[in-house]
Design a protein around this motif. Structure first.
Motif, PDB file in Angstrom:
ATOM      1  N   GLY A 244       0.806  -1.074  -0.110  1.00 10.49           N
ATOM      2  CA  GLY A 244       0.043   0.043   0.101  1.00 10.49           C
ATOM      3  C   GLY A 244       1.082   1.161   0.101  1.00 10.49           C
ATOM      4  N   PHE A 245       0.449   2.124  -0.658  1.00 14.28           N
ATOM      5  CA  PHE A 245       0.796   3.500  -0.781  1.00 14.28           C
ATOM      6  C   PHE A 245      -0.070   4.662  -0.403  1.00 14.28           C
ATOM      7  CE2 PHE A 245       2.220   7.466  -2.747  1.00 14.28           C
ATOM      8  CZ  PHE A 245       3.374   7.707  -2.199  1.00 14.28           C
ATOM      9  N   PHE A 246       0.121   5.422   0.752  1.00 17.07           N
ATOM     10  CA  PHE A 246      -0.835   6.254   1.234  1.00 17.07           C
ATOM     11  C   PHE A 246      -0.308   7.521   1.333  1.00 17.07           C
ATOM     12  CE2 PHE A 246      -1.735   2.086   3.036  1.00 17.07           C
ATOM     13  CZ  PHE A 246      -3.038   1.916   2.590  1.00 17.07           C
ATOM     14  N   PRO A 247      -0.641   8.514   0.402  1.00 16.79           N
ATOM     15  CA  PRO A 247       0.027   9.809   0.674  1.00 16.79           C
ATOM     16  C   PRO A 247      -0.691  10.521   1.942  1.00 16.79           C
ATOM     17  CG  PRO A 247      -1.697   9.829  -1.087  1.00 16.79           C
ATOM     18  CD  PRO A 247      -1.431   8.641  -0.754  1.00 16.79           C
ATOM     19  N   LEU A 248       0.137  11.631   2.363  1.00 21.08           N
ATOM     20  CA  LEU A 248      -0.276  12.355   3.752  1.00 21.08           C
ATOM     21  C   LEU A 248      -0.444  13.723   3.453  1.00 21.08           C
ATOM     22  CD1 LEU A 248       1.986  10.443   6.554  1.00 21.08           C
ATOM     23  CD2 LEU A 248      -0.534   9.795   5.787  1.00 21.08           C
ATOM     24  N   SER A 249      -1.637  14.198   4.011  1.00 18.04           N
ATOM     25  CA  SER A 249      -1.796  15.911   3.813  1.00 18.04           C
ATOM     26  C   SER A 249      -2.803  15.972   4.990  1.00 18.04           C
ATOM     27  CB  SER A 249      -2.363  15.975   2.504  1.00 18.04           C
ATOM     28  OG  SER A 249      -2.660  17.571   2.568  1.00 18.04           O
ATOM     29  N   LYS A 250      -2.499  17.252   5.689  1.00 19.72           N
ATOM     30  CA  LYS A 250      -3.321  17.698   6.678  1.00 19.72           C
ATOM     31  C   LYS A 250      -4.773  18.509   5.989  1.00 19.72           C
ATOM     32  CE  LYS A 250       0.310  18.687   9.978  1.00 19.72           C
ATOM     33  NZ  LYS A 250       0.918  19.262  10.906  1.00 19.72           N
ATOM     34  N   LYS A 251      -4.458  18.862   4.879  1.00 18.80           N
ATOM     35  CA  LYS A 251      -5.431  19.341   4.036  1.00 18.80           C
ATOM     36  C   LYS A 251      -6.404  18.390   3.415  1.00 18.80           C
ATOM     37  CE  LYS A 251      -3.345  23.872   3.623  1.00 18.80           C
ATOM     38  NZ  LYS A 251      -2.940  24.711   2.641  1.00 18.80           N
ATOM     39  N   GLN A 252      -7.634  18.680   2.687  1.00 21.00           N
ATOM     40  CA  GLN A 252      -8.342  17.879   1.859  1.00 21.00           C
ATOM     41  C   GLN A 252      -7.677  17.905   0.624  1.00 21.00           C
ATOM     42  OE1 GLN A 252     -12.454  18.681   1.719  1.00 21.00           O
ATOM     43  NE2 GLN A 252     -12.552  19.920   3.556  1.00 21.00           N
ATOM     44  N   THR A 253      -7.629  16.708   0.000  1.00 16.71           N
ATOM     45  CA  THR A 253      -6.876  16.550  -1.327  1.00 16.71           C
ATOM     46  C   THR A 253      -7.896  15.848  -2.188  1.00 16.71           C
ATOM     47  OG1 THR A 253      -5.919  14.236  -0.536  1.00 16.71           O
ATOM     48  CG2 THR A 253      -4.637  16.040  -0.134  1.00 16.71           C
ATOM     49  N   SER A 254      -7.484  16.068  -3.538  1.00 14.98           N
ATOM     50  CA  SER A 254      -8.312  15.570  -4.526  1.00 14.98           C
ATOM     51  C   SER A 254      -7.780  13.983  -4.904  1.00 14.98           C
ATOM     52  CB  SER A 254      -8.101  16.361  -5.985  1.00 14.98           C
ATOM     53  OG  SER A 254      -8.531  17.526  -5.845  1.00 14.98           O
ATOM     54  N   GLY A 255      -8.793  13.256  -5.329  1.00 12.02           N
ATOM     55  CA  GLY A 255      -8.380  11.759  -5.560  1.00 12.02           C
ATOM     56  C   GLY A 255      -9.431  11.197  -6.068  1.00 12.02           C
ATOM     57  N   PHE A 256      -9.432   9.957  -6.554  1.00 11.98           N
ATOM     58  CA  PHE A 256     -10.442   9.121  -7.059  1.00 11.98           C
ATOM     59  C   PHE A 256     -11.204   8.374  -6.122  1.00 11.98           C
ATOM     60  CE2 PHE A 256      -7.342   9.317 -10.749  1.00 11.98           C
ATOM     61  CZ  PHE A 256      -8.163   9.632 -11.772  1.00 11.98           C
ATOM     62  N   ILE A 257     -12.515   7.878  -6.208  1.00 10.55           N
ATOM     63  CA  ILE A 257     -13.362   7.365  -5.581  1.00 10.55           C
ATOM     64  C   ILE A 257     -13.663   5.971  -6.119  1.00 10.55           C
ATOM     65  CG2 ILE A 257     -15.710   7.120  -4.224  1.00 10.55           C
ATOM     66  CD1 ILE A 257     -15.554  10.181  -4.392  1.00 10.55           C
ATOM     67  N   ILE A 258     -13.223   4.992  -5.445  1.00 12.87           N
ATOM     68  CA  ILE A 258     -13.613   3.592  -6.143  1.00 12.87           C
ATOM     69  C   ILE A 258     -14.771   3.031  -6.108  1.00 12.87           C
ATOM     70  CG2 ILE A 258     -12.626   1.157  -5.665  1.00 12.87           C
ATOM     71  CD1 ILE A 258     -10.339   3.245  -6.236  1.00 12.87           C
ATOM     72  N   PRO A 259     -15.615   2.582  -7.221  1.00 20.94           N
ATOM     73  CA  PRO A 259     -16.748   2.200  -6.994  1.00 20.94           C
ATOM     74  C   PRO A 259     -17.053   0.875  -6.502  1.00 20.94           C
ATOM     75  CG  PRO A 259     -15.801   1.954  -9.215  1.00 20.94           C
ATOM     76  CD  PRO A 259     -14.681   2.644  -8.325  1.00 20.94           C
ATOM     77  N   THR A 260     -18.196   0.788  -6.265  1.00 21.38           N
ATOM     78  CA  THR A 260     -18.654  -0.621  -5.716  1.00 21.38           C
ATOM     79  C   THR A 260     -19.295  -1.457  -7.086  1.00 21.38           C
ATOM     80  OG1 THR A 260     -21.051   0.235  -4.961  1.00 21.38           O
ATOM     81  CG2 THR A 260     -19.281   0.160  -3.423  1.00 21.38           C
ATOM     82  N   PHE A 261     -19.407  -2.803  -6.781  1.00 25.20           N
ATOM     83  CA  PHE A 261     -19.907  -3.539  -7.798  1.00 25.20           C
ATOM     84  C   PHE A 261     -20.611  -4.491  -7.602  1.00 25.20           C
ATOM     85  CE2 PHE A 261     -16.113  -5.660  -6.236  1.00 25.20           C
ATOM     86  CZ  PHE A 261     -16.478  -6.966  -6.215  1.00 25.20           C
ATOM     87  N   GLY A 262     -21.632  -5.123  -8.347  1.00 23.36           N
ATOM     88  CA  GLY A 262     -22.628  -6.070  -7.893  1.00 23.36           C
ATOM     89  C   GLY A 262     -23.221  -6.496  -9.260  1.00 23.36           C
ATOM     90  N   ASP A 263     -24.651  -7.217  -8.870  1.00 21.53           N
ATOM     91  CA  ASP A 263     -25.382  -7.542 -10.024  1.00 21.53           C
ATOM     92  C   ASP A 263     -26.847  -7.161  -9.884  1.00 21.53           C
ATOM     93  OD1 ASP A 263     -25.752  -9.781 -12.153  1.00 21.53           O
ATOM     94  OD2 ASP A 263     -27.472 -10.055 -10.979  1.00 21.53           O
ATOM     95  N   ASN A 264     -27.297  -6.594 -10.581  1.00 26.56           N
ATOM     96  CA  ASN A 264     -28.837  -6.167 -10.803  1.00 26.56           C
ATOM     97  C   ASN A 264     -29.858  -6.727 -12.023  1.00 26.56           C
ATOM     98  OD1 ASN A 264     -31.157  -4.310 -11.352  1.00 26.56           O
ATOM     99  ND2 ASN A 264     -30.316  -2.867  -9.659  1.00 26.56           N
ATOM    100  N   ARG A 265     -30.753  -7.317 -11.481  1.00 24.52           N
ATOM    101  CA  ARG A 265     -31.426  -8.156 -12.654  1.00 24.52           C
ATOM    102  C   ARG A 265     -32.353  -7.380 -13.195  1.00 24.52           C
ATOM    103  NH1 ARG A 265     -36.887  -8.998 -10.733  1.00 24.52           N
ATOM    104  NH2 ARG A 265     -37.271  -8.256  -8.528  1.00 24.52           N
ATOM    105  N   ASN A 266     -32.538  -5.987 -12.877  1.00 25.87           N
ATOM    106  CA  ASN A 266     -33.554  -5.155 -13.694  1.00 25.87           C
ATOM    107  C   ASN A 266     -32.695  -4.353 -14.611  1.00 25.87           C
ATOM    108  OD1 ASN A 266     -35.952  -5.583 -12.118  1.00 25.87           O
ATOM    109  ND2 ASN A 266     -35.450  -4.353 -10.601  1.00 25.87           N
ATOM    110  N   ARG A 267     -31.586  -4.486 -14.436  1.00 19.77           N
ATOM    111  CA  ARG A 267     -30.608  -3.698 -15.398  1.00 19.77           C
ATOM    112  C   ARG A 267     -29.759  -4.221 -16.283  1.00 19.77           C
ATOM    113  NH1 ARG A 267     -33.948   0.192 -15.081  1.00 19.77           N
ATOM    114  NH2 ARG A 267     -34.354   0.941 -12.802  1.00 19.77           N
ATOM    115  N   GLY A 268     -29.936  -5.644 -16.174  1.00 18.43           N
ATOM    116  CA  GLY A 268     -29.245  -6.458 -17.326  1.00 18.43           C
ATOM    117  C   GLY A 268     -27.949  -7.108 -16.754  1.00 18.43           C
ATOM    118  N   GLY A 269     -27.808  -7.195 -15.332  1.00 17.63           N
ATOM    119  CA  GLY A 269     -26.618  -7.776 -14.871  1.00 17.63           C
ATOM    120  C   GLY A 269     -26.014  -7.075 -13.892  1.00 17.63           C
TER     121      GLY A 269
END
Length: 911
Positions: A244-269
């Motif tokens: 793991g690599f975790f950058p440190l900052s006392k201020k808020q920083t921009s970054g990617f938000i990892i999505p969740t995944f799953g299966d939905n029968r109403n939306r094609g899987g």
């Protein structure tokens, strides 16, 4: 161990060592009497006296003068030392010992341990606990401000600044950290071995933890880890990362938000949900962009932004858009729908500008958004059929008598009919009351001195549209604008000290910018209206007066009776109003007769359909009358030891029993309006309030069920017909309702009156009568799942008095305006929950429709508090929102993504 805190600890240890061997000031009064006894039995050790320390200190000072230039003193405060057992300085070993409850205090740093040894031979400081009959006790504790580190032992070299700390324990916010070994190489590099991270409060036996084998820490820069995986009940799991690599900052920083995944029968899987990017724009505003994508092509976008300026204002803006597909393209059931929702909340600090205030509460969007959205499933939102918005600016002007200016924009949307009403904007201006005959140095008395004049202005640009026409050109073409000026002149006074009289004269002038010219159309054989754009106006006036008083009556039964007295309070009122007929604003339209029918004329006004409507064409001279009654009793308490007024309590028997109606003297027929009756019956110490509303009509109906100018009693009926009625009440009981032990009272807040039919907003009702207002996914709002610890008995295994509560709501409406003689609505609603154990709770909410027999929206909830974890199961077995959802995850927001959820979504019906 928190690395920054470790650095402070190592620096502090160096300060302590320096203070003992090159001391500037020392406190010799802290040694307890027990140290004298201990020191007398030490072997090969010389007793330490003030003279010895002073001599050693002088030698150090002399050496520093010969070898070094003058330096700034290293210590800035007194170093205090204490040991319950003993303190000694071994000249042979060149060591300083502090034994048993040893303590060193410097500024806001504090180090305590069973033993502290300072070795001047190898420039090391050692702190550790001691072993007695109970085990390893008095382990080191280092405090600096609010930070605490608790290692088993530590070594520090005050020359190289390197250190090793064993089995350190520290807390950083919600996170508890335990490290087997921590090594400080220099000011900018730290290493940790076998470090455990957890939010569990029980560090000796945590429910779970993350184990990192190796950690390299660079302060204010980064953390690099080796293999990290999760342990549950000391059992390793495959949940983890190889590095793991975790950058440190006392201020808020921009970054990617990892999505969740799953299966939905109403939306094609397969789907990816809630993935995106966070923009830390500045200290005042941020932006979060999230998206969803489904296998059949459905997608959603969300933009959320928070902004705040301290002591001025704060707010949040949220926009959501979804394009949803049902089935696959080419299939007969394929359908497409675009839905959106916009929310804006803005709050101004009250101290920012006392005379000016701006606020906003906006919730506008597609009518089907909360029912069709793939990422917004909330019971309160689903059942709520209205969306409301308001943006307003208010300004108070202190000049003259005082003025108020308010500019607002409002929005009201019915999600069932998809009808939208907007005011863009509404202007309101008023000048406070002016008393022209008020005496300068005396209070106002009489009718003349109480005469006051006020000015009010109200203007609107009103728009009525639908979902399909929203934000189109047609929407703005149908706008209706107008202004109304009002000048009320009022006064009030008393007659014979008991009768309050108030009179008023009102003058209104209405301006419109569009009228409708009526005419008869030969082609359609009907009256049509031609729109005339341009300024037009009309003026109206009216007058009214009223008189009222209060009458008190009391029936005394005697001091020896259970009921000492009953008091009756009556508030009769009589009023008179006169409204001239303004037929000058009406014109006659001749409608040709068809066949043998004669021509007829109709009166129409060009102001019909304008913002404030047309003025009344009929002269009105009416009297309104009413009476309000309250009954209460003074009842003796059960406690016979009480005397005087304390021996009695007031009990309300009947509240606000009101009867009112009106009589129009100028009407040709049907002079008497329906008689309205309402009242409230409080029972069980006002915990059950029965509300009753009814209306009676003294006139009869003809064969077409229309009112005729014949009394109902003269038509073979009763004195008055019951045309409509409503009865409703609510009650809540709980385990506290039956707790009547001495000294145990019911909780008034929990036993609150729920009899009023409150309209709930997006979050639902506090009692969950219509279902829980929590999101279907508890991870979206984790704080709502954290309930207070339940009350338990002394046994940690079983709560023999489980808390519970049960809510009831009953409502019935009767309608007989046109001989329907029917109950139009009749329902019972109920909800409740019970804690089967200190950490197990079950809840349910439902209702039953007695007109169209069947259960209404039904929901069951099961919650299990697993200390650091939360488990829940929500089941909605029937209805349009039939679904279930299972969730288990860590409570703490730090590890909110460590969860497992599985659900069956409700069936989607796209229009």
């Amino acid at each position: 161990m928190q690395p920054k805190l470790l650095d402070i600890l190592l620096f502090f240890c160096f300060c302590c060592n320096y203070s003992l061997f090159a001391q500037v000031q020392i406190d010799t009064t802290a040694t307890s009497p027990a140290s004298k006894i201990t020191n007398s039995i030490q072997k090969d050790t010389a007793s330490v006296s003030v003279e010895d320390i002073t001599k050693l200190n002088n030698e150090k000072k002399a050496d520093s003068v010969r070898k070094d230039t003058i330096k700034k003193p290293f210590l800035t405060d007194i170093v205090e030392t204490y040991a319950k057992g003993y303190k000694k300085l071994s000249k042979a070993e060149n060591k300083m010992y502090l034994f048993e409850e040893a303590k060193i205090v410097y500024e806001d740093y504090e180090l305590t341990a069973g033993i502290i040894v300072l070795n001047n031979n190898n420039n090391q400081v050692f702190a550790a606990g001691i072993i007695d009959s109970t085990g390893y006790v008095q382990t080191p504790v280092f405090k600096q401000g609010g930070n605490v580190v608790e290692p088993d032992s530590l070594f520090f070299n005050f020359k190289t600044k390197k250190a090793i700390i064993y089995n350190s324990k520290t807390k950083d916010g919600e996170l508890n950290i335990f490290s087997e070994a921590s090594k400080r190489v220099n000011d900018s590099v730290y290493y940790m071995k076998n470090a455990k991270f957890t939010t569990s409060e029980d560090l000796n036996n945590p429910e779970y933890y993350f184990l990192a084998r190796k950690i390299k820490f660079v302060p204010d820069s980064k953390i690099v880890t080796g293999l990290v995986n999760m342990y549950i009940a000391d059992v390793p799991t495959p949940i983890g990362l190889p590095f793991g690599f975790f950058p440190l900052s006392k201020k808020q920083t921009s970054g990617f938000i990892i999505p969740t995944f799953g299966d939905n029968r109403n939306r094609g899987g397969f789907f990816l949900q809630n993935g995106g990017y966070y923009f830390a724009t500045s200290d005042y505003v941020d932006l979060q962009v999230l998206g969803d994508i489904f296998a059949n092509g459905s997608y959603g976008l969300r933009f959320d932004s928070n902004y705040a300026v301290r002591y001025k204002f704060n707010g949040r803006i949220s926009f959501r858009f979804e394009r949803l597909f049902q089935e696959e393209r080419g299939f007969p059931n394929f359908s497409e729908q675009r839905i959106f929702n916009f929310r804006w909340n803005h709050n101004q600090d009250q101290k920012a500008n006392p005379s000016s205030r701006f606020s906003a509460s906006v919730n506008i969007g597609s009518s089907q958004f909360f029912r069709q959205s793939v990422n917004q499933i909330n019971t309160g939102n689903f059942l709520n059929n209205t969306l409301n918005s308001s943006v307003s600016w208010n300004k108070t002007i202190d000049a003259g008598p005082g003025m108020n200016l308010n500019i607002s924009a409002t929005h009201n949307q019915n999600t069932n009919t998809e009808l939208i009403n907007l005011t863009l904007p509404t202007l309101q201006f008023s000048i406070n009351r002016v008393f022209p005959f008020e005496p300068k140095f005396k209070s106002k008395k009489g009718a003349i001195q109480n005469i006051n004049v006020q000015y009010n202005l109200r203007g609107e640009n009103r728009i009525q549209t639908t979902d399909s026409l929203f934000l189109t050109n047609q929407m703005f073409k149908d706008a209706n604008m107008g202004l109304r000026h009002s000048i009320p002149i009022t006064t009030n006074f008393k007659i014979a000290e008991y009768f309050s009289v108030s009179t008023s004269v009102n003058y209104d002038e209405t301006w419109v910018f569009k009228t409708f010219d009526p005419r008869f159309d030969e082609n359609s054989q009907s009256i049509v209206r031609d729109t005339i754009n341009g300024f037009d106006s009309y003026r109206t006036y009216s007058a009214n007066a009223s008189i009222g008083t209060t009458v008190y009556g009391q029936f005394n039964f005697g001091d020896d009776k259970k009921i000492k007295a009953i008091r009756h309070v009556m508030r009769p009122t009589i009023g008179y109003s006169i409204n001239p007929g303004f037929d000058q604003y009406y014109e006659e339209i001749t409608v040709p007769g068809i066949g043998t029918n004669e021509d007829r004329t109709e009166l129409r006004s060009r102001f019909e359909g304008t913002l404030f409507g047309a003025p009344s064409q009929n002269f009105s001279s009416s009297m309104n009358f009413g009476i309000t009654n309250d009954f209460e009793a003074k009842v003796r308490e059960k406690d016979t030891t009480l005397v005087g007024e304390e021996a009695y309590r007031k009990v309300k028997l009947l509240n606000n029993l009101a009867i009112n109606s009106s009589y129009n003297f100028a009407a040709d027929s049907l002079n008497l309006a329906p008689i309205n009756v309402r009242g409230n019956i409080p029972l069980f110490n006002e915990k059950l309030n029965i509300n009753v509303i009814g209306a009676f009509d003294v006139y009869a109906l003809d064969s077409n069920n229309r009112r005729i100018n014949t009394l109902n009693i003269n038509n073979g009926g009763s004195i008055a017909r019951l045309t409509r009625a409503n009865i409703s009440f609510g009650y809540r009981i709980s385990d506290k309702t039956f707790a009547k032990k001495e000294g145990e009272k019911e909780d008034d807040e929990e036993e609150e009156d729920l009899s009023n039919n409150e309209t709930f907003l997006s979050g639902g009702r506090p009692d969950d009568l219509f279902g829980s207002g929590d999101p279907l996914n508890p991870g979206l709002n984790r704080n709502q799942n954290e309930k207070k610890d339940p009350k338990t008995d002394d046994s940690p295994f079983y709560n023999y008095k489980p808390p519970w509560n049960l809510n009831f709501q009953y409502a019935m409406t009767y309608n007989n305006t046109a001989r329907q003689n029917e109950i139009s609505s009749h329902s019972i609603m109920f909800s409740g929950d019970i804690e089967l154990s200190p950490r197990w709770s079950i809840g349910a909410s439902s209702g039953f429709d007695l007109v169209d027999p069947g259960f209404t929206f039904t929901q069951f909830t099961f919650n299990r508090d697993l200390k650091s974890w939360q488990m829940s199961f929500n089941w909605r077995p029937i209805g349009d929102l039939s679904s279930w959802f299972f969730f288990i995850g860590i409570k703490s927001g730090i590890f909110r993504d460590i969860k497992y959820d599985k659900n069956r979504e409700p069936d989607r019906i796209l229009n």
